[in-house]
Scaffold this motif. Structure first.
Motif, PDB file in Angstrom:
ATOM      1  N   ASP A 195       0.802  -1.219   0.000  1.00  0.00           N
ATOM      2  CA  ASP A 195       0.000   0.000   0.000  1.00  0.00           C
ATOM      3  C   ASP A 195       0.841   1.278   0.000  1.00  0.00           C
ATOM      4  O   ASP A 195       0.303   2.361  -0.152  1.00  0.00           O
ATOM      5  CB  ASP A 195      -0.965   0.009   1.185  1.00  0.00           C
ATOM      6  N   SER A 196       2.139   1.161   0.146  1.00  0.00           N
ATOM      7  CA  SER A 196       3.003   2.342   0.197  1.00  0.00           C
ATOM      8  C   SER A 196       3.452   2.753  -1.207  1.00  0.00           C
ATOM      9  O   SER A 196       4.135   1.986  -1.886  1.00  0.00           O
ATOM     10  CB  SER A 196       4.236   2.052   1.054  1.00  0.00           C
ATOM     11  N   PRO A 197       3.097   3.972  -1.635  1.00  0.00           N
ATOM     12  CA  PRO A 197       3.560   4.440  -2.942  1.00  0.00           C
ATOM     13  C   PRO A 197       5.088   4.463  -3.041  1.00  0.00           C
ATOM     14  O   PRO A 197       5.639   4.187  -4.101  1.00  0.00           O
ATOM     15  CB  PRO A 197       2.975   5.853  -3.054  1.00  0.00           C
ATOM     16  N   ASP A 198       5.763   4.778  -1.947  1.00  0.00           N
ATOM     17  CA  ASP A 198       7.230   4.788  -1.953  1.00  0.00           C
ATOM     18  C   ASP A 198       7.773   3.383  -2.209  1.00  0.00           C
ATOM     19  O   ASP A 198       8.692   3.195  -3.007  1.00  0.00           O
ATOM     20  CB  ASP A 198       7.781   5.318  -0.628  1.00  0.00           C
ATOM     21  N   ASN A 199       7.224   2.396  -1.521  1.00  0.00           N
ATOM     22  CA  ASN A 199       7.656   1.011  -1.727  1.00  0.00           C
ATOM     23  C   ASN A 199       7.353   0.550  -3.147  1.00  0.00           C
ATOM     24  O   ASN A 199       8.160  -0.131  -3.776  1.00  0.00           O
ATOM     25  CB  ASN A 199       6.987   0.073  -0.729  1.00  0.00           C
ATOM     26  N   GLN A 200       6.180   0.910  -3.656  1.00  0.00           N
ATOM     27  CA  GLN A 200       5.818   0.541  -5.027  1.00  0.00           C
ATOM     28  C   GLN A 200       6.831   1.102  -6.022  1.00  0.00           C
ATOM     29  O   GLN A 200       7.272   0.401  -6.934  1.00  0.00           O
ATOM     30  CB  GLN A 200       4.414   1.034  -5.359  1.00  0.00           C
TER      31      GLN A 200
END
Length: 142
Positions: free
Chosen positions: A10-15
């Motif tokens: 759910d994390s845009p940074d992780n994506q």
């Protein structure tokens, strides 16, 4: 071999980090925001590997894994390799992941540190589970 990889986080940074890490590989990558979307993707497409965060809104990684394992049994599908990703280093989290049906539990979530520092290559795990170091990843036997 080109792998079909599903990433649920759910994390845009992780994506973004996963996209950067896998960009120059030949693999087909699909990224979803939660367990509900992951289960829907697995129903509609065949994947070789699922990397799932265990803490997500709507449906967490454990619930998604259980739903996917149920779907596999109902439809006679071969088991998808599922690796839980977590920032939690506690032994109980590894146990929870394996009990939910995950094949392994990676500590910590590689995207939260740096994809370049991944302690093992999860792509190799989807091809040959014996190549996953047990000190980094506890694999459940099938």
């Amino acid at each position: 071999r080109v792998l079909r990889i599903l990433i649920a986080d759910d994390s845009p940074d992780n994506q973004l980090l996963f996209q950067i890490y896998l960009k120059k590989t030949p693999h087909h990558v699909v990224i979803v925001n939660d367990g509900v979307e992951a289960v829907a993707q697995v129903k509609n497409e065949e994947f070789d590997l699922l990397l799932t965060d265990i803490e997500m809104p709507n449906m967490d990684g454990y619930a998604a894994t259980r739903a996917i394992r149920h779907l596999e049994q109902e439809e006679g599908r071969p088991p998808l390799t599922i690796i839980a990703l977590s920032a939690h280093a506690g032994i109980e989290k590894k146990g929870e992941s394996l009990a939910a049906g995950c094949d392994g539990h990676l500590l910590p979530n590689p995207a939260r540190n740096s994809p370049c520092r991944m302690p093992f290559n999860p792509l190799r795990c989807s091809l040959d589970r014996s190549r996953c170091p047990t000190t980094t990843l506890n694999m459940r036997s099938r």
